[in-house]
Motif scaffolding. Structure first.
Motif, PDB file in Angstrom:
ATOM      1  N   LEU A 128     -11.172  20.114  -2.061  1.00  0.00           N
ATOM      2  CA  LEU A 128     -12.182  20.463  -3.051  1.00  0.00           C
ATOM      3  C   LEU A 128     -13.573  20.053  -2.579  1.00  0.00           C
ATOM      4  CD1 LEU A 128     -12.984  21.493  -5.850  1.00  0.00           C
ATOM      5  CD2 LEU A 128     -12.452  19.218  -6.759  1.00  0.00           C
ATOM      6  N   GLU A 129     -13.663  18.859  -1.979  1.00  0.00           N
ATOM      7  CA  GLU A 129     -14.954  18.390  -1.478  1.00  0.00           C
ATOM      8  C   GLU A 129     -15.462  19.291  -0.357  1.00  0.00           C
ATOM      9  OE1 GLU A 129     -14.325  14.391  -0.311  1.00  0.00           O
ATOM     10  OE2 GLU A 129     -14.583  13.577  -2.331  1.00  0.00           O
ATOM     11  N   GLN A 130     -14.545  19.736   0.513  1.00  0.00           N
ATOM     12  CA  GLN A 130     -14.954  20.626   1.594  1.00  0.00           C
ATOM     13  C   GLN A 130     -15.470  21.949   1.046  1.00  0.00           C
ATOM     14  OE1 GLN A 130     -11.489  20.919   4.085  1.00  0.00           O
ATOM     15  NE2 GLN A 130     -11.693  18.836   4.890  1.00  0.00           N
ATOM     16  N   THR A 131     -14.787  22.457   0.007  1.00  0.00           N
ATOM     17  CA  THR A 131     -15.229  23.709  -0.613  1.00  0.00           C
ATOM     18  C   THR A 131     -16.606  23.547  -1.236  1.00  0.00           C
ATOM     19  OG1 THR A 131     -12.944  24.324  -1.090  1.00  0.00           O
ATOM     20  CG2 THR A 131     -14.662  25.478  -2.315  1.00  0.00           C
ATOM     21  N   LEU A 132     -16.789  22.443  -1.972  1.00  0.00           N
ATOM     22  CA  LEU A 132     -18.071  22.191  -2.612  1.00  0.00           C
ATOM     23  C   LEU A 132     -19.170  22.010  -1.573  1.00  0.00           C
ATOM     24  CD1 LEU A 132     -19.752  21.675  -5.127  1.00  0.00           C
ATOM     25  CD2 LEU A 132     -19.038  19.286  -5.063  1.00  0.00           C
ATOM     26  N   THR A 133     -18.851  21.306  -0.498  1.00  0.00           N
ATOM     27  CA  THR A 133     -19.855  21.086   0.549  1.00  0.00           C
ATOM     28  C   THR A 133     -20.229  22.392   1.232  1.00  0.00           C
ATOM     29  OG1 THR A 133     -18.987  18.858   0.936  1.00  0.00           O
ATOM     30  CG2 THR A 133     -20.349  19.826   2.667  1.00  0.00           C
ATOM     31  N   ARG A 134     -19.242  23.243   1.479  1.00  0.00           N
ATOM     32  CA  ARG A 134     -19.492  24.504   2.168  1.00  0.00           C
ATOM     33  C   ARG A 134     -20.348  25.433   1.310  1.00  0.00           C
ATOM     34  NH1 ARG A 134     -14.671  25.640   2.958  1.00  0.00           N
ATOM     35  NH2 ARG A 134     -14.313  27.065   1.206  1.00  0.00           N
ATOM     36  N   ASP A 135     -20.082  25.480   0.005  1.00  0.00           N
ATOM     37  CA  ASP A 135     -20.812  26.366  -0.903  1.00  0.00           C
ATOM     38  C   ASP A 135     -21.702  25.568  -1.854  1.00  0.00           C
ATOM     39  OD1 ASP A 135     -19.485  28.587   0.183  1.00  0.00           O
ATOM     40  OD2 ASP A 135     -17.779  28.274  -1.148  1.00  0.00           O
ATOM     41  N   ALA A 136     -22.204  24.441  -1.363  1.00  0.00           N
ATOM     42  CA  ALA A 136     -22.947  23.525  -2.238  1.00  0.00           C
ATOM     43  C   ALA A 136     -24.144  24.200  -2.883  1.00  0.00           C
ATOM     44  CB  ALA A 136     -23.400  22.302  -1.441  1.00  0.00           C
ATOM     45  N   PHE A 137     -24.909  24.953  -2.108  1.00  0.00           N
ATOM     46  CA  PHE A 137     -26.116  25.568  -2.655  1.00  0.00           C
ATOM     47  C   PHE A 137     -25.776  26.514  -3.804  1.00  0.00           C
ATOM     48  CE2 PHE A 137     -29.053  29.196  -2.653  1.00  0.00           C
ATOM     49  CZ  PHE A 137     -30.225  28.541  -2.996  1.00  0.00           C
ATOM     50  N   SER A 138     -24.761  27.342  -3.610  1.00  0.00           N
ATOM     51  CA  SER A 138     -24.370  28.306  -4.644  1.00  0.00           C
ATOM     52  C   SER A 138     -23.882  27.606  -5.908  1.00  0.00           C
ATOM     53  CB  SER A 138     -23.285  29.235  -4.100  1.00  0.00           C
ATOM     54  OG  SER A 138     -22.880  30.163  -5.083  1.00  0.00           O
ATOM     55  N   TYR A 139     -22.997  26.613  -5.744  1.00  0.00           N
ATOM     56  CA  TYR A 139     -22.469  25.891  -6.895  1.00  0.00           C
ATOM     57  C   TYR A 139     -23.582  25.162  -7.647  1.00  0.00           C
ATOM     58  CZ  TYR A 139     -17.545  26.566  -5.647  1.00  0.00           C
ATOM     59  OH  TYR A 139     -16.311  27.106  -5.386  1.00  0.00           O
ATOM     60  N   LEU A 140     -24.420  24.452  -6.916  1.00  0.00           N
ATOM     61  CA  LEU A 140     -25.463  23.655  -7.557  1.00  0.00           C
ATOM     62  C   LEU A 140     -26.496  24.539  -8.245  1.00  0.00           C
ATOM     63  CD1 LEU A 140     -26.021  20.877  -4.869  1.00  0.00           C
ATOM     64  CD2 LEU A 140     -25.008  20.605  -7.136  1.00  0.00           C
ATOM     65  N   THR A 141     -26.840  25.658  -7.623  1.00  0.00           N
ATOM     66  CA  THR A 141     -27.794  26.571  -8.250  1.00  0.00           C
ATOM     67  C   THR A 141     -27.246  27.098  -9.568  1.00  0.00           C
ATOM     68  OG1 THR A 141     -28.651  27.241  -6.080  1.00  0.00           O
ATOM     69  CG2 THR A 141     -29.151  28.670  -7.938  1.00  0.00           C
ATOM     70  N   THR A 142     -25.957  27.432  -9.584  1.00  0.00           N
ATOM     71  CA  THR A 142     -25.330  27.898 -10.822  1.00  0.00           C
ATOM     72  C   THR A 142     -25.393  26.829 -11.895  1.00  0.00           C
ATOM     73  OG1 THR A 142     -23.803  29.303  -9.558  1.00  0.00           O
ATOM     74  CG2 THR A 142     -23.205  28.803 -11.827  1.00  0.00           C
ATOM     75  N   LEU A 143     -25.067  25.582 -11.536  1.00  0.00           N
ATOM     76  CA  LEU A 143     -25.103  24.488 -12.507  1.00  0.00           C
ATOM     77  C   LEU A 143     -26.520  24.227 -13.001  1.00  0.00           C
ATOM     78  CD1 LEU A 143     -22.623  21.973 -10.813  1.00  0.00           C
ATOM     79  CD2 LEU A 143     -22.212  23.372 -12.841  1.00  0.00           C
ATOM     80  N   LYS A 144     -27.498  24.323 -12.103  1.00  0.00           N
ATOM     81  CA  LYS A 144     -28.880  24.078 -12.495  1.00  0.00           C
ATOM     82  C   LYS A 144     -29.417  25.172 -13.418  1.00  0.00           C
ATOM     83  CE  LYS A 144     -29.935  20.374  -9.903  1.00  0.00           C
ATOM     84  NZ  LYS A 144     -30.567  19.128 -10.390  1.00  0.00           N
ATOM     85  N   LEU A 145     -28.849  26.359 -13.314  1.00  0.00           N
ATOM     86  CA  LEU A 145     -29.306  27.475 -14.142  1.00  0.00           C
ATOM     87  C   LEU A 145     -28.797  27.390 -15.576  1.00  0.00           C
ATOM     88  CD1 LEU A 145     -29.044  30.551 -11.748  1.00  0.00           C
ATOM     89  CD2 LEU A 145     -31.087  29.820 -12.974  1.00  0.00           C
ATOM     90  N   ILE A 146     -27.782  26.545 -15.812  1.00  0.00           N
ATOM     91  CA  ILE A 146     -27.182  26.458 -17.147  1.00  0.00           C
ATOM     92  C   ILE A 146     -27.961  25.446 -17.972  1.00  0.00           C
ATOM     93  CG2 ILE A 146     -25.082  25.984 -18.449  1.00  0.00           C
ATOM     94  CD1 ILE A 146     -23.494  26.633 -15.936  1.00  0.00           C
TER      95      ILE A 146
END
Length: 235
Positions: A128-146
């Motif tokens: 899970l950490e590897q997935t989050l690290t690999r797509d960190a920008f996409s995940y974090l941008t989505t969370l920041k938009l909420i």
């Protein structure tokens, strides 16, 4: 562990903890309200007019402190930025403070806990950490938009996952920019109403200066949900 290593690992976390404790124990977080903003309207307007650089710098420091202390209030500070400085400068100050405060919280969590979590994590957690690290920008941008999520939540999650600081900064800049602009626009409308002697009350929601920014905020919330659904379907 030497004293220098302790400070390097836990120094920022101690600062964050001290700010949280100070805000809770003194009740300072209760000052973050529209009522307080209106009560000090004249003094704040005069300070901005007479010493704009000092006012902008003081506001930036206060906003960074609010974000770093992980207390409710970043949304109100975004509104206050437009209330005091207008939508453009207010949004710029808000976004810069969001990036700075988010970075402090992120680095505090990463330096204190990321290595320990990585060392004790099982295979699924590592994946899970590897997935989050690999797509960190996409995940974090989505969370920041909420806009409904606690502001500190993505910063803490990113720090614990050990993602790169550059990913957090880029995601905060992109994800929080629309929210900063919309709420600064809302603050400008509220400021104009108070300048003309109008009170901050429920009747304000019938004014165009307030309705349009709120509609923009609603559209942002809908867009963030739609983006999450689209990402899930693509993945």
């Amino acid at each position: 562990m030497t004293a220098a290593d302790f400070v390097k690992r836990f120094g920022l976390l101690l600062i964050v903890a001290a700010l949280i404790l100070g805000a809770v124990s003194t009740g300072a977080w209760r000052w973050l309200s529209l009522a307080s903003l209106q009560a000090h309207h004249a003094e704040l307007r005069r300070l901005v007019a007479e010493q704009p650089a000092l006012a902008a710098g003081g506001f930036f420091v206060a906003f960074v402190t609010v974000v770093t202390a992980c207390i409710p209030g970043p949304g109100l500070m975004m509104v206050a930025s437009g209330y005091l400085f207008g939508p453009v400068l207010g949004a710029v100050l808000s976004l810069a403070a969001c990036i700075a405060g988010s970075s402090v919280v992120f680095l505090a969590c990463r330096s204190a806990f990321a290595d320990a979590i990585a060392g004790r994590a099982g295979p699924k957690v590592r994946q899970l950490e590897q997935t989050l690290t690999r797509d960190a920008f996409s995940y974090l941008t989505t969370l920041k938009l909420i806009p409904l999520l606690p502001f500190f939540a993505p910063n803490v999650a990113a720090g614990l996952a050990g993602v790169r600081l550059s990913s957090l900064i880029a995601a905060t800049a992109l994800g929080n920019a629309p929210l900063c602009l919309i709420l600064a626009w809302l603050g400008m409308g509220l400021g104009r109403i108070v300048d003309h002697g109008g009170p901050i009350s429920a009747r304000l929601f019938a004014r165009p200066e307030v309705i349009f920014p709120l509609l923009g905020l609603s559209m942002l919330a809908v867009a963030s949900v739609a983006w999450r659904i689209l990402r899930r379907r693509r993945s």
